[in-house]
Design a protein around this motif. Structure first.
Motif, PDB file in Angstrom:
ATOM      1  N   ILE A   8     -54.115 -28.152 -20.098  1.00 59.13           N
ATOM      2  CA  ILE A   8     -53.264 -28.585 -21.198  1.00 59.13           C
ATOM      3  C   ILE A   8     -53.784 -29.931 -21.690  1.00 59.13           C
ATOM      4  N   PRO A   9     -53.666 -30.206 -22.989  1.00 61.65           N
ATOM      5  CA  PRO A   9     -54.102 -31.509 -23.489  1.00 61.65           C
ATOM      6  C   PRO A   9     -53.184 -32.606 -22.969  1.00 61.65           C
ATOM      7  N   GLN A  10     -53.634 -33.834 -23.129  1.00 63.08           N
ATOM      8  CA  GLN A  10     -52.864 -34.984 -22.643  1.00 63.08           C
ATOM      9  C   GLN A  10     -51.436 -34.926 -23.167  1.00 63.08           C
ATOM     10  N   PRO A  11     -50.439 -34.743 -22.274  1.00 62.62           N
ATOM     11  CA  PRO A  11     -49.050 -34.601 -22.726  1.00 62.62           C
ATOM     12  C   PRO A  11     -48.422 -35.938 -23.100  1.00 62.62           C
ATOM     13  N   LEU A  12     -47.465 -35.888 -24.002  1.00 61.74           N
ATOM     14  CA  LEU A  12     -46.718 -37.093 -24.354  1.00 61.74           C
ATOM     15  C   LEU A  12     -45.725 -37.459 -23.271  1.00 61.74           C
ATOM     16  N   ILE A  13     -45.257 -36.441 -22.531  1.00 62.18           N
ATOM     17  CA  ILE A  13     -44.250 -36.636 -21.494  1.00 62.18           C
ATOM     18  C   ILE A  13     -44.750 -36.045 -20.179  1.00 62.18           C
ATOM     19  N   PHE A  14     -44.617 -36.825 -19.111  1.00 58.18           N
ATOM     20  CA  PHE A  14     -44.868 -36.317 -17.767  1.00 58.18           C
ATOM     21  C   PHE A  14     -43.530 -36.149 -17.047  1.00 58.18           C
ATOM     22  N   VAL A  15     -43.548 -35.344 -16.010  1.00 59.53           N
ATOM     23  CA  VAL A  15     -42.350 -35.111 -15.203  1.00 59.53           C
ATOM     24  C   VAL A  15     -42.629 -35.597 -13.785  1.00 59.53           C
ATOM     25  N   LEU A  16     -41.775 -36.500 -13.296  1.00 56.47           N
ATOM     26  CA  LEU A  16     -41.901 -37.000 -11.930  1.00 56.47           C
ATOM     27  C   LEU A  16     -41.158 -36.054 -11.000  1.00 56.47           C
ATOM     28  N   ALA A  17     -41.860 -35.493 -10.042  1.00 55.36           N
ATOM     29  CA  ALA A  17     -41.262 -34.472  -9.172  1.00 55.36           C
ATOM     30  C   ALA A  17     -40.362 -35.066  -8.100  1.00 55.36           C
ATOM     31  N   GLY A  18     -40.464 -36.381  -7.865  1.00 60.69           N
ATOM     32  CA  GLY A  18     -39.679 -36.981  -6.790  1.00 60.69           C
ATOM     33  C   GLY A  18     -40.396 -36.801  -5.471  1.00 60.69           C
ATOM     34  N   ILE A  19     -39.801 -35.989  -4.580  1.00 60.16           N
ATOM     35  CA  ILE A  19     -40.430 -35.663  -3.294  1.00 60.16           C
ATOM     36  C   ILE A  19     -40.541 -34.149  -3.218  1.00 60.16           C
ATOM     37  N   PRO A  20     -41.656 -33.581  -3.678  1.00 67.11           N
ATOM     38  CA  PRO A  20     -41.813 -32.127  -3.693  1.00 67.11           C
ATOM     39  C   PRO A  20     -41.622 -31.511  -2.311  1.00 67.11           C
ATOM     40  N   GLY A  21     -40.885 -30.422  -2.263  1.00 69.33           N
ATOM     41  CA  GLY A  21     -40.608 -29.752  -1.005  1.00 69.33           C
ATOM     42  C   GLY A  21     -39.313 -30.186  -0.367  1.00 69.33           C
ATOM     43  N   LEU A  22     -38.783 -31.320  -0.822  1.00 73.44           N
ATOM     44  CA  LEU A  22     -37.518 -31.820  -0.272  1.00 73.44           C
ATOM     45  C   LEU A  22     -36.507 -32.061  -1.396  1.00 73.44           C
TER      46      LEU A  22
END
Length: 314
Positions: A8-22
């Motif tokens: 995907i091209p450089q997104p305007l918005i990223f999503v912070l997953a926090g602590i994946p798996g928990l």
């Protein structure tokens, strides 16, 4: 090397997953993080207030401690609120520019803290090797120069980070597997050759933490040499006692970094969620514990804290 079949091209918005798996436990993680934030803020603000008010603490050792507290406050301020937003309100979206800003300031304060610990080691070296010239060598003018040097180095070393990250064009995903924007976490989801970014990341570690740790060890080697040249055990114990707080802070600050580097060298791979939790602790535990260590071991600070509690109780 990172490659993508579909990018995907450089997104305007990223999503912070926090602590994946928990994800289901992130609400519980937010409680100790919030408590750490409160204790850190109160503790370091108290240290700054006491150093400012108590004239007997207007000497290099405690002025460096005030610098350390100011940096610790700044570090948790740019880190913890974003984490709590992710954990409490599911506020996971962050713009690309905001992400670049965070990945610039978080390591800057971390590198500055490392530089201040080196300056404090130099302070102890001068105090033990040149006690009669202590205030002359570490004059107010010198302290200002040291502070500016610490800030300049941090800015110079970390300014390339957002510039290099801005040049990344294609990504595997727009999800960053962290609770804040970290440079290497962003680089790892990029497509194409990321070897230059890895080399830069290693150079930052060597030019900051590695450099500081080497000279801290060298300083304390010379300090121990001077201490054990003293005739009596009482004199040796008194000299070493002035270094106790600083040694505790150094051990607390550098231990996670050394552990992480050794784990990579030995080929030990931690679970991703455990690595993220440890990385979070890099920025949370030392700023919280530093004022507690110095408060417990410094007579003037203990007296001021007891006086504050006494006034609150009345």
């Amino acid at each position: 090397m990172s490659s993508c079949n579909s990018s995907i091209p450089q997104p305007l918005i990223f999503v912070l997953a926090g602590i994946p798996g928990l994800e289901s436990f992130q609400g519980w993680f937010s409680v100790p993080f919030f408590l750490v934030f409160v204790v850190t803020t109160v503790g370091n603000a108290t240290v700054l207030g006491i150093v400012r008010i108590e004239k007997s603490l207007h000497e290099p050792m405690f002025l460096f401690l005030a610098m350390l507290s100011a940096v610790d406050l700044s570090l948790v301020t740019v880190t913890v609120p974003r984490m709590l937003g992710v954990f409490w309100m599911n506020a996971k979206e962050i713009s690309f520019n905001a992400c670049l800003t965070q990945m610039f300031f978080i390591p800057i304060f971390y590198v500055m803290e490392s530089g201040i610990l080196l300056a404090m080691a130099f302070d102890r070296f001068v105090a033990i090797w040149y006690p009669l010239r202590y205030t002359t060598i570490l004059s107010n003018n010198m302290l200002v120069k040291v502070g500016l040097a610490i800030l300049t180095r941090a800015v110079a070393v970390l300014t390339p980070a957002p510039i290099l990250a801005k040049r990344l064009e294609n990504f595997q995903t727009h999800i960053i597997a962290y609770s804040y924007c970290a440079y290497m976490a962003l680089v790892k989801i990029a497509c194409g050759d990321i070897s230059d970014h890895i080399v830069y990341g290693l150079m930052v570690i060597v030019a900051s933490v590695g450099f500081d740790l080497f000279f801290i060890v060298l300083s304390y080697g010379l300090i121990l040499r001077a201490v054990f040249q003293r005739p009596s055990w009482e004199a040796r114990g008194k000299a070493l006692s002035t270094c106790g707080s600083h040694l505790c802070v150094i051990a607390l600050f550098y231990s996670p970094v050394v552990f992480s580097v050794l784990a990579q060298i030995l080929g030990y791979h931690m679970a991703p969620h455990l690595q993220i939790i440890i990385d979070n602790l890099y920025f949370l535990v030392p700023p919280m514990v530093n004022p507690l260590i110095y408060g417990a071991r410094t007579k003037q600070m203990r007296e001021w804290v007891l006086q504050i509690f006494h006034c609150c109780a009345e």
